[in-house]
Write a protein that holds these residues in place. Sequence first.
Motif, PDB file in Angstrom:
ATOM      1  N   UNK A   1      58.450  44.244  16.944  1.00 22.47           N
ATOM      2  CA  UNK A   1      58.185  44.018  15.326  1.00 22.47           C
ATOM      3  C   UNK A   1      59.493  43.870  14.504  1.00 22.47           C
ATOM      4  N   UNK A   2      60.428  45.350  15.603  1.00 24.27           N
ATOM      5  CA  UNK A   2      61.642  45.719  14.749  1.00 24.27           C
ATOM      6  C   UNK A   2      62.962  45.834  15.664  1.00 24.27           C
ATOM      7  N   UNK A   3      62.643  46.154  17.159  1.00 24.45           N
ATOM      8  CA  UNK A   3      63.491  46.189  17.995  1.00 24.45           C
ATOM      9  C   UNK A   3      64.379  47.334  18.609  1.00 24.45           C
ATOM     10  N   UNK A   4      63.598  48.141  18.430  1.00 26.13           N
ATOM     11  CA  UNK A   4      63.406  49.965  18.550  1.00 26.13           C
ATOM     12  C   UNK A   4      63.613  49.100  20.338  1.00 26.13           C
ATOM     13  N   UNK A   5      64.450  50.606  20.908  1.00 22.90           N
ATOM     14  CA  UNK A   5      63.840  51.200  22.690  1.00 22.90           C
ATOM     15  C   UNK A   5      64.297  51.979  23.253  1.00 22.90           C
ATOM     16  N   UNK A   6      63.933  52.206  23.989  1.00 28.83           N
ATOM     17  CA  UNK A   6      63.540  53.247  24.091  1.00 28.83           C
ATOM     18  C   UNK A   6      63.243  53.642  25.981  1.00 28.83           C
ATOM     19  N   UNK A  62      55.575  50.580  10.782  1.00 27.66           N
ATOM     20  CA  UNK A  62      54.431  50.851   9.629  1.00 27.66           C
ATOM     21  C   UNK A  62      54.929  51.112   8.274  1.00 27.66           C
ATOM     22  N   UNK A  63      56.762  51.359   8.170  1.00 29.25           N
ATOM     23  CA  UNK A  63      57.239  51.306   6.965  1.00 29.25           C
ATOM     24  C   UNK A  63      56.931  49.975   6.035  1.00 29.25           C
ATOM     25  N   UNK A  64      56.950  48.417   6.735  1.00 28.82           N
ATOM     26  CA  UNK A  64      57.185  47.908   5.203  1.00 28.82           C
ATOM     27  C   UNK A  64      55.797  47.244   4.334  1.00 28.82           C
ATOM     28  N   UNK A  65      54.795  48.095   4.925  1.00 27.86           N
ATOM     29  CA  UNK A  65      53.923  47.746   4.163  1.00 27.86           C
ATOM     30  C   UNK A  65      53.491  48.107   2.819  1.00 27.86           C
ATOM     31  N   UNK A 102      57.876  55.317  25.971  1.00 28.20           N
ATOM     32  CA  UNK A 102      56.616  54.440  24.685  1.00 28.20           C
ATOM     33  C   UNK A 102      56.460  55.084  23.835  1.00 28.20           C
ATOM     34  N   UNK A 103      56.345  56.375  23.962  1.00 26.81           N
ATOM     35  CA  UNK A 103      56.002  57.205  22.917  1.00 26.81           C
ATOM     36  C   UNK A 103      57.297  57.602  21.759  1.00 26.81           C
ATOM     37  N   UNK A 104      58.469  57.396  22.478  1.00 30.87           N
ATOM     38  CA  UNK A 104      59.457  57.220  21.820  1.00 30.87           C
ATOM     39  C   UNK A 104      59.718  56.414  21.535  1.00 30.87           C
ATOM     40  N   UNK A 105      58.816  55.360  21.539  1.00 32.47           N
ATOM     41  CA  UNK A 105      59.488  53.612  20.192  1.00 32.47           C
ATOM     42  C   UNK A 105      58.667  54.050  19.631  1.00 32.47           C
ATOM     43  N   UNK A 106      57.027  54.586  19.722  1.00 33.75           N
ATOM     44  CA  UNK A 106      56.112  55.020  18.558  1.00 33.75           C
ATOM     45  C   UNK A 106      56.517  55.522  17.355  1.00 33.75           C
ATOM     46  N   UNK A 107      57.336  56.183  18.100  1.00 34.45           N
ATOM     47  CA  UNK A 107      58.458  57.671  16.681  1.00 34.45           C
ATOM     48  C   UNK A 107      58.918  57.190  16.195  1.00 34.45           C
ATOM     49  N   UNK A 108      60.214  56.378  17.032  1.00 33.05           N
ATOM     50  CA  UNK A 108      61.590  55.777  15.852  1.00 33.05           C
ATOM     51  C   UNK A 108      61.264  54.801  15.405  1.00 33.05           C
ATOM     52  N   UNK A 109      60.025  53.642  15.974  1.00 31.30           N
ATOM     53  CA  UNK A 109      59.552  52.145  15.160  1.00 31.30           C
ATOM     54  C   UNK A 109      59.486  51.985  13.290  1.00 31.30           C
ATOM     55  N   UNK A 110      60.195  51.444  12.847  1.00 26.36           N
ATOM     56  CA  UNK A 110      60.290  51.630  11.567  1.00 26.36           C
ATOM     57  C   UNK A 110      59.196  50.088  10.996  1.00 26.36           C
TER      58      UNK A 110
END
Length: 60
Positions: free
Chosen positions: A39-44, A57-60, A47-55
């Motif tokens: 969705x946003x392209x965050x890479x880590x 969910x904030x677009x809704x 896997x848990x770091x992607x879930x932590x830093x992904x934005x």
Amino acid sequence: MNDVESYEESNHEMSITGPHPEYDCYGRSTGVCYYRCSGCGVEALRRVDVQTHCRCGERR
């Protein structure tokens, strides 16, 4: 653009893909794998770091 890309862009759903192997500039594997949010392209590296830093969910 294919149907999968247009579907993901229209819905902005978070989907974590991976592990993706990383390659150096010569096409050789570095031995490291990473995860990416489609969705946003965050890479880590974890896997848990992607879930932590992904934005996504904030677009809704």
